[in-house]
Scaffold this active site. Sequence first.
Site, PDB file in Angstrom:
ATOM      1  N   LYS A   1       7.818   4.704   3.385  1.00 21.33           N
ATOM      2  CA  LYS A   1       6.575   5.070   2.711  1.00 21.33           C
ATOM      3  C   LYS A   1       6.723   6.503   2.173  1.00 21.33           C
ATOM      4  CE  LYS A   1       1.829   6.191   3.691  1.00 21.33           C
ATOM      5  NZ  LYS A   1       2.057   7.631   3.960  1.00 21.33           N
TER       6      LYS A   1
ATOM      7  N   HIS B   1       4.039   3.920  12.588  1.00 19.45           N
ATOM      8  CA  HIS B   1       4.841   4.708  13.530  1.00 19.45           C
ATOM      9  C   HIS B   1       5.490   3.783  14.575  1.00 19.45           C
ATOM     10  CE1 HIS B   1       1.537   7.701  12.465  1.00 19.45           C
ATOM     11  NE2 HIS B   1       2.622   8.333  12.068  1.00 19.45           N
TER      12      HIS B   1
END
Length: 296
Positions: A147, A35
């Site tokens: 991802k 993140h």
Amino acid sequence: MKTFYTIRETIQYLSSYKEQSIGFVPTMGFLHEGHLSLVKEARKENDLVVMSVFINPLQFGPNEDYEQYPRNEVEDEKQAKAAGVDVLFIPSAKEMYPTKQKLSLTFTEGADVLCGFSRPTHFSGVAVVLSKLFHIINPDKAYFGLKDAQQFALVHTLIEQLHFQLDLVGLPTIRETDGLAKSSRNVYLNDAERKEAPLLHQFLNEGRKFISEGMKDAREIEAKVRSLLSSQMPQAEVEYVTILNYPTLEETTQIKERIILAAAIKYRQARLIDNVLILPNGKKQDKITLVNKIKI
Ligand code: AMP
């Protein structure tokens, strides 16, 4: 850093930044370096960085982990601040869905393959929550991890087809030192599973090597990777190993364009996904910028 819990406060605060560029990083929290890598890029490219932390009930199926999904708001706030987030938006489910949801967004292509096959309502839920968030934040650019490459491709469809005025940036998967993709859900892995899990990335890379050595038959490569996963990862159940053109997510038999080689495996409590984006020469691609905003 400002933290807001309501849509009203967030819109009000951002209204004084109309002339500034806003980079937006939507997340479900329990932040990790994956993140934070998105924040870092957003920080470089924008005047203001907004992050949301919202575990969106609409994207979880009835037997999925909505209730158990890991949460740590205090830690998230610390990490977001340290990474350079300017505005952290942490709405409650009631704030985002104050009334019964009477509208849905359905993808007619690309959402019934890969993760969408076993999670048939997932991407509709993602599309609804991102539409809400994009309307609230009104960003110039939004940052996503590759991802979740299927999500990135479908968010592209969403913003392109509904003319959301923003660009998308897809960034490389951040990994543990042994290659396991960082994920909030890795906390569900037991010791033995955690030890085995990095092989997922390793075998997807084997698949990429087959392509760089000249193999073009998508089904053959899928079968080879599937066989490696099933034989070398005895604790995992292989959900899928699939090659599709990317970002169209269309089927391909012969590799001629950029493709995604993606896999999902299931452990006792954790479901892991990983992928590699591969150019026809076998080279890896790990950053994509999709320009969509009309510049005036
Ligand atoms: P999540 O909180 O899992 O919904 O993820 C929020 C955003 O972070 C999504 O765009 C993810 O693709 C991205 N992300 C999650 N894990 C990673 C990772 N290991 N590397 C890079 N980005 C990631």
